[in-house]
Design an enzyme around this catalytic site. Structure first.
Site, PDB file in Angstrom:
ATOM      1  N   SER A 162       5.703   0.644  24.577  1.00  0.00           N
ATOM      2  CA  SER A 162       4.437  -0.089  24.535  1.00  0.00           C
ATOM      3  C   SER A 162       4.189  -0.829  25.831  1.00  0.00           C
ATOM      4  O   SER A 162       3.090  -1.355  26.030  1.00  0.00           O
ATOM      5  CB  SER A 162       4.396  -1.043  23.342  1.00  0.00           C
ATOM      6  OG  SER A 162       5.631  -1.620  23.109  1.00  0.00           O
ATOM      7  N   HIS A 202       1.827   6.684  22.762  1.00  0.00           N
ATOM      8  CA  HIS A 202       1.932   5.357  22.158  1.00  0.00           C
ATOM      9  C   HIS A 202       1.242   5.361  20.793  1.00  0.00           C
ATOM     10  O   HIS A 202       0.030   5.234  20.709  1.00  0.00           O
ATOM     11  CB  HIS A 202       1.284   4.331  23.120  1.00  0.00           C
ATOM     12  CG  HIS A 202       1.461   2.913  22.711  1.00  0.00           C
ATOM     13  ND1 HIS A 202       0.573   1.922  23.088  1.00  0.00           N
ATOM     14  CD2 HIS A 202       2.405   2.298  21.965  1.00  0.00           C
ATOM     15  CE1 HIS A 202       0.972   0.784  22.584  1.00  0.00           C
ATOM     16  NE2 HIS A 202       2.076   0.978  21.900  1.00  0.00           N
ATOM     17  N   ASN A 207      -2.424  -3.065  24.874  1.00  0.00           N
ATOM     18  CA  ASN A 207      -1.818  -4.388  25.064  1.00  0.00           C
ATOM     19  C   ASN A 207      -2.463  -5.197  26.175  1.00  0.00           C
ATOM     20  O   ASN A 207      -2.404  -6.415  26.171  1.00  0.00           O
ATOM     21  CB  ASN A 207      -0.317  -4.237  25.305  1.00  0.00           C
ATOM     22  CG  ASN A 207       0.398  -3.942  23.998  1.00  0.00           C
ATOM     23  OD1 ASN A 207       0.078  -4.541  22.970  1.00  0.00           O
ATOM     24  ND2 ASN A 207       1.332  -3.015  24.009  1.00  0.00           N
ATOM     25  N   GLU A 214      -2.374   6.446  22.008  1.00  0.00           N
ATOM     26  CA  GLU A 214      -2.700   6.226  23.412  1.00  0.00           C
ATOM     27  C   GLU A 214      -1.810   7.199  24.198  1.00  0.00           C
ATOM     28  O   GLU A 214      -0.588   7.109  24.128  1.00  0.00           O
ATOM     29  CB  GLU A 214      -2.329   4.775  23.772  1.00  0.00           C
ATOM     30  CG  GLU A 214      -3.371   4.011  24.509  1.00  0.00           C
ATOM     31  CD  GLU A 214      -2.938   2.583  24.838  1.00  0.00           C
ATOM     32  OE1 GLU A 214      -1.882   2.099  24.389  1.00  0.00           O
ATOM     33  OE2 GLU A 214      -3.708   1.938  25.552  1.00  0.00           O
TER      34      GLU A 214
HETATM   35  P1  NAI Z   1      13.290  -0.487  16.137  1.00  0.00           P
HETATM   36  O1  NAI Z   1      14.214  -1.567  16.618  1.00  0.00           O
HETATM   37  O2  NAI Z   1      12.713  -0.591  14.763  1.00  0.00           O
HETATM   38  O3  NAI Z   1      14.049   0.935  16.217  1.00  0.00           O
HETATM   39  C1  NAI Z   1      14.738   1.371  17.344  1.00  0.00           C
HETATM   40  C2  NAI Z   1      15.718   2.446  16.898  1.00  0.00           C
HETATM   41  O4  NAI Z   1      16.268   3.077  18.051  1.00  0.00           O
HETATM   42  C3  NAI Z   1      16.892   1.909  16.076  1.00  0.00           C
HETATM   43  O5  NAI Z   1      17.013   2.656  14.876  1.00  0.00           O
HETATM   44  C4  NAI Z   1      18.090   2.128  16.995  1.00  0.00           C
HETATM   45  O6  NAI Z   1      19.304   2.376  16.292  1.00  0.00           O
HETATM   46  C5  NAI Z   1      17.634   3.335  17.796  1.00  0.00           C
HETATM   47  N1  NAI Z   1      18.359   3.498  19.065  1.00  0.00           N
HETATM   48  C6  NAI Z   1      18.717   2.558  19.958  1.00  0.00           C
HETATM   49  N2  NAI Z   1      19.382   3.123  20.986  1.00  0.00           N
HETATM   50  C7  NAI Z   1      19.431   4.454  20.735  1.00  0.00           C
HETATM   51  C8  NAI Z   1      19.998   5.563  21.419  1.00  0.00           C
HETATM   52  N3  NAI Z   1      20.637   5.415  22.567  1.00  0.00           N
HETATM   53  N4  NAI Z   1      19.847   6.799  20.867  1.00  0.00           N
HETATM   54  C9  NAI Z   1      19.206   6.972  19.694  1.00  0.00           C
HETATM   55  N5  NAI Z   1      18.659   5.940  19.001  1.00  0.00           N
HETATM   56  C10 NAI Z   1      18.778   4.708  19.502  1.00  0.00           C
HETATM   57  O7  NAI Z   1      12.162  -0.356  17.246  1.00  0.00           O
HETATM   58  P2  NAI Z   1      10.604   0.034  17.074  1.00  0.00           P
HETATM   59  O8  NAI Z   1       9.839  -1.158  16.685  1.00  0.00           O
HETATM   60  O9  NAI Z   1      10.529   1.272  16.260  1.00  0.00           O
HETATM   61  O10 NAI Z   1      10.192   0.354  18.586  1.00  0.00           O
HETATM   62  C11 NAI Z   1      10.567   1.552  19.229  1.00  0.00           C
HETATM   63  C12 NAI Z   1       9.702   1.750  20.451  1.00  0.00           C
HETATM   64  O11 NAI Z   1       8.326   1.836  20.039  1.00  0.00           O
HETATM   65  C13 NAI Z   1       9.763   0.644  21.492  1.00  0.00           C
HETATM   66  O12 NAI Z   1       9.661   1.218  22.769  1.00  0.00           O
HETATM   67  C14 NAI Z   1       8.526  -0.200  21.171  1.00  0.00           C
HETATM   68  O13 NAI Z   1       8.040  -0.890  22.290  1.00  0.00           O
HETATM   69  C15 NAI Z   1       7.545   0.887  20.743  1.00  0.00           C
HETATM   70  N6  NAI Z   1       6.444   0.464  19.866  1.00  0.00           N
HETATM   71  C16 NAI Z   1       6.676  -0.388  18.809  1.00  0.00           C
HETATM   72  C17 NAI Z   1       5.620  -0.738  17.963  1.00  0.00           C
HETATM   73  C18 NAI Z   1       5.849  -1.614  16.771  1.00  0.00           C
HETATM   74  O14 NAI Z   1       4.849  -2.086  16.195  1.00  0.00           O
HETATM   75  N7  NAI Z   1       7.079  -1.853  16.322  1.00  0.00           N
HETATM   76  C19 NAI Z   1       4.258  -0.249  18.203  1.00  0.00           C
HETATM   77  C20 NAI Z   1       4.146   0.702  19.282  1.00  0.00           C
HETATM   78  C21 NAI Z   1       5.207   1.001  20.088  1.00  0.00           C
END
Ligand code: NAI
Length: 282
Positions: free
Chosen positions: A116, A137, A187, A149
């Site tokens: 993001s 995104h 954002n 996006e």
């Molecule tokens: P989250 O913390 O819920 O999930 C991240 C996942 O990635 C976890 O299950 C973790 O175990 C896994 N992970 C970490 N390192 C890893 C690796 N080396 N290999 C494989 N898996 C790995 O995070 P979330 O909220 O899903 O965010 C993920 C991405 O999406 C980020 O870049 C965030 O900025 C983006 N994003 C988040 C939004 C939101 O509302 N939460 C909206 C739009 C984008």
């Protein structure tokens, strides 16, 4: 088409859900089997809700689940037409993943990031296929929100953009093309509004509920900016303001001191039980 999703958290499980529901074979990869199992359980629960609402048939739910497989090794992404990375918002973590995927996947694979706020150009530069790296995104919750996006980095090719645009449309989403500048569109427009709402609170221009009411009733926003900040997480809002501030070097993006102070206090919004509002802890 075979797709892979890296990270089975909030966004990753939603992205895997949408791909599988639309007929793609999906490999969901996370670091531990317990995380992929948890992600599958979440997807199953969300699909069951769709069946209950009669927006999906029982047979389609079964077929969707049958198209999902899991792995804990990035090498399992080999042979994918598209890999979407959705791991923690950390450049060092994403860098490691993109360079590993670049080595593991054949030249046909497009690598996308759901970041993001991190520069897609910077992520692409960690690979030898910068022309086939792009930002995808998705919005939370992915199965519900229509927007994707699509972010073009410095070297993203027109073919890569066309392919990802078509895949997004085929998922029933509305892709919007954006160039790679800090905060993209979503954002860059949203966070300064939230930050300004926090300034209004800090300066005593109005009380919390009044600020949120103005935006809800006056601008037809479904949620006031302070409630929305709690929903997103105040730490995430602060991180993104810092990305905008550093990226543009413009003082108009300076994070509000009250936002900083709340993050320092551990008042992170819904996830910590307290932000601008208080929440019952689950
Ligand atoms: P989250 O913390 O819920 O999930 C991240 C996942 O990635 C976890 O299950 C973790 O175990 C896994 N992970 C970490 N390192 C890893 C690796 N080396 N290999 C494989 N898996 C790995 O995070 P979330 O909220 O899903 O965010 C993920 C991405 O999406 C980020 O870049 C965030 O900025 C983006 N994003 C988040 C939004 C939101 O509302 N939460 C909206 C739009 C984008």
């Amino acid at each position: 088409m075979k797709m892979s999703v890296i990270g089975g958290g909030t966004m990753g499980n939603g992205i895997a859900h949408v791909f599988a529901q639309n007929g793609h074979d999906v490999t969901l990869i996370d670091v531990k089997a317990e995380y992929t199992a948890k992600a599958l359980k979440t997807i199953e629960g969300n699909l069951a809700r769709q069946v209950k609402k009669e927006t999906l048939t029982e047979a389609d739910m079964k077929a969707t689940l049958a198209r999902l497989s899991t792995a804990t090794d990035l090498a399992a992404a080999k042979g994918s037409a598209l890999v979407v990375e959705a791991v923690f918002e950390s450049f060092p973590v994403k860098k490691e993943i993109f360079s590993t995927l670049d080595a593991a996947c054949g030249p046909e694979t497009i690598l996308a990031s759901n970041t993001s706020s991190i520069s897609v150009t910077k992520i692409a530069a960690t690979t030898k296929r910068a022309d086939r790296v792009i930002g995808m995104h998705f919005m939370n919750p992915v199965p519900v929100m229509k927007l994707v996006e699509v972010i073009c980095g410095q070297a993203t090719s027109p073919e890569t953009l066309a392919c990802v645009t078509q895949i997004s449309k085929d998922l029933g989403k509305v892709p919007v093309t954006v160039q790679d500048y800090p905060g993209f569109i979503s954002n860059r427009v949203l966070m300064p509004m939230i930050n300004e709402a926090v300034y209004c609170l800090m300066e005593g221009v109005a009380e919390r509920d009044a600020i949120d009411s103005v935006m809800k009733l006056g601008m037809a926003h479904p949620m006031g900016p302070l409630a929305l900040a709690d929903f997103i997480g105040l730490d995430i809002c602060l991180d993104i303001m810092n990305v905008l501030h550093d990226g543009f070097g413009d003082s108009k993006y300076r994070p509000c001191p009250l936002l900083r102070r709340m993050v320092e206090a551990g008042y992170l919004g819904r996830k910590s039980g307290r932000g601008f509002y208080e929440y019952e802890q689950k």
